[in-house]
Design a protein around this motif. Sequence first.
Motif, short mmCIF file in Angstrom:
data_model
loop_
_atom_site.label_atom_id
_atom_site.label_comp_id
_atom_site.label_asym_id
_atom_site.label_seq_id
_atom_site.Cartn_x
_atom_site.Cartn_y
_atom_site.Cartn_z
N ALA A 191 -19.26 0.65 -25.15
CA ALA A 191 -18.12 0.08 -25.87
C ALA A 191 -18.30 0.32 -27.37
O ALA A 191 -17.35 0.72 -28.07
N SER A 192 -19.51 0.10 -27.84
CA SER A 192 -19.75 0.26 -29.27
C SER A 192 -19.53 1.71 -29.70
O SER A 192 -18.91 1.98 -30.74
N ALA A 193 -19.96 2.67 -28.88
CA ALA A 193 -19.78 4.08 -29.23
C ALA A 193 -18.29 4.44 -29.24
O ALA A 193 -17.80 5.11 -30.16
N VAL A 194 -17.56 3.97 -28.25
CA VAL A 194 -16.13 4.27 -28.17
C VAL A 194 -15.41 3.70 -29.40
O VAL A 194 -14.58 4.37 -30.03
N LEU A 195 -15.77 2.48 -29.77
CA LEU A 195 -15.05 1.81 -30.86
C LEU A 195 -15.42 2.37 -32.22
O LEU A 195 -14.58 2.45 -33.12
N ARG A 196 -16.66 2.79 -32.37
CA ARG A 196 -17.03 3.43 -33.65
C ARG A 196 -16.20 4.69 -33.84
O ARG A 196 -15.67 4.95 -34.92
#
Length: 654
Positions: A582-587
């Motif tokens: 999720a963090s990679a997608v949102l960054r």
Amino acid sequence: MNSIDSLLHESRRFPPSPEFVANAVATPALAAAAASDRLGFWGDQARELLHWHQPFTEVLDWSNPPFAKWFADGRLNVAYNCLDRHVLAGNGDRVALHWEGEPGDSRSLTYAELTAEVKKAANALAALGVVRGDRIALYLPVVPEAVIAMLAIARLGAIHSVVFGGFSADSLRARIDDAQAKLVITADGGWRKGKVFPLKATVDAAVEGTTVEHVLVVRRGENDVEWTEGRDLWWHEAVGTADAEHEAEAFESENPLFILYTSGTTGKPKGILHSSGGYLTQVAYTHKNVFDLHPETDVYWCTADVGWITGHSYVVYGPLANGATQVLYEGTPDTPHPGRWWELIEKYKVSIFYTAPTAIRSFMKLGREIPDAFDLSSIRVLGSVGEPINPEAWIWYREVIGGGHAPIVDTWWQTETGAIMVSPLPGITSLKPGSAQTPIPGIELAVVNDDGSPVEKGSGGLLVITQPWPSMARGIWGDNDRFIETYWEKFADAPGGPLYFAGDGARLDEDGDLWLLGRVDDVMNVSGHRLSTAEIESALVSHPIVAESAVVGAHDETTGQAVVAFVILRAEHAADHTPEQASAVLRGHVATSIGAIARPREIFIVAELPKTRSGKIMRRLLQDVAEGRAIGDTTTLADTSVMQIISDRMDAAG
Ligand code: 6R9
């Protein structure tokens, strides 16, 4: 941000050398003149530094605050002031720009050549129907055409809106829409970190369905581009075939010159509007006096991109109004090798160098062997801008880049102030590492308490500007209520007129010198660039997996602050993603929605956010978490378990 403790223990002083004083541009007489008759002083500066096609009779009209008019009945042409008059004065053979491309190609333009290019570009733009007052968006790498385009637009009395090339298609579109731009000037691509990054493709995605009639494309990256017949034109064809004769028309002093968008405390960027005569007066005056410019002998280099206010005022308008010779560099500091900047200083014998603390700190990390391998003996003045410079970086800058002798001017100012407001003067001021020190002659400011009363020496408060200044913003494009609300309402009823609230905290030391302490609002400063927490939060919640988000600026050793986000996922998506995914997608999502500069350093996926009883997110607590500090008093929290949950999640995330 500086820690107040380390600042208070900083007691080193660096007075100017007698040799520097002997040739200094700014002398105590300048400060005395400004102190005895402030408006008379600005009138003298405007007449001495600029050519007026029609002289003004009134210096300042402040009858409708906060909307100032400076030199209102005077008429001038900004481009004529930056170009033609230097040629007419016999300085046509002086180099205006030593441009260096990242791959190592270079091009020098004299004032005569730059003038001819701008005249051609003005004719080409006029042929496309550009007239006074039209808005034109620029989305360009740092190439000579960026400077040429800005000056050609100014020459026609039209208004440029330069959008930094790192912004996304959505950000570009929002700025085009807000200003109702009719033309975009871009390039196929530009060089960055050894590669061509596409620009035209982003423009294609941004202009569909907008007011844009034409896209003018500079050939730089030689990368493939899509072409829309009838809409797209090559710069080298349109400008290359245009007539090199163009007579500059004089416009009134208050004719708008440019809009530049900057982040505020809400999600929507503000189009800061600047006008001609007052702006040009103050950028020329500060460029000359703060940097001790001797235009016949100095080689000046400001490393800012033209997409920021520093590039507008101290790459384009200030230096060119003063007839300076400058270096313009397209690429990154470490391509193809980490000594690239120092190599350029050696190559062009740069004598005045202006950059940001974040760059200085990253060079400090790499070690002094890198700059030490180059001959930097030409340097005689160093400048700093964008955020507070910590004393350690200041000392390193002076020792390693400034040969242990160059004065450092720590210049405080903003997109809204248009030009430098606070800075030491290198031939007068005894320097204090880490302090921007004094308002420049002609500027009146104060540090005040929340009720507008001035603080005592030795205390902190809010920085305000107490008197109008020539390069002040003339409003927010299309939203003057917001202009008043943001900057002028907090201290609207101060005795003597409204005070301009800058959004910065500051401290006065026992000598009355200023120490800037960073923003007091929800604006972050990442590598000297302003980013709004609200804008990044709204980008995050625009992603379908996000329910809620909170963004804070956490201390970062190199970039000053870094973006750290706390995100609650929508229940239906939470199970589909690990926190890492999720963090990679949102960054990535933030980078696509706003631009890579806004990409969070870290995103923490959490179950709840700490809120006050009234429902406000407690950012200070999140900042503590982001900076790894122990959690402070949480008694005002609606649910005191929230922080525990957050820190547990973070522990789990490693
Ligand atoms: C020129 C520019 C403005 C904000 C400003 C302040 C910070 C700029 C500074 C500084 C301490 C300095 N800032 N210069 N803080 N010392 N010498 O950077 O304009 O991008 O609009 O940012 O930057 O917080 O309010 P802009």
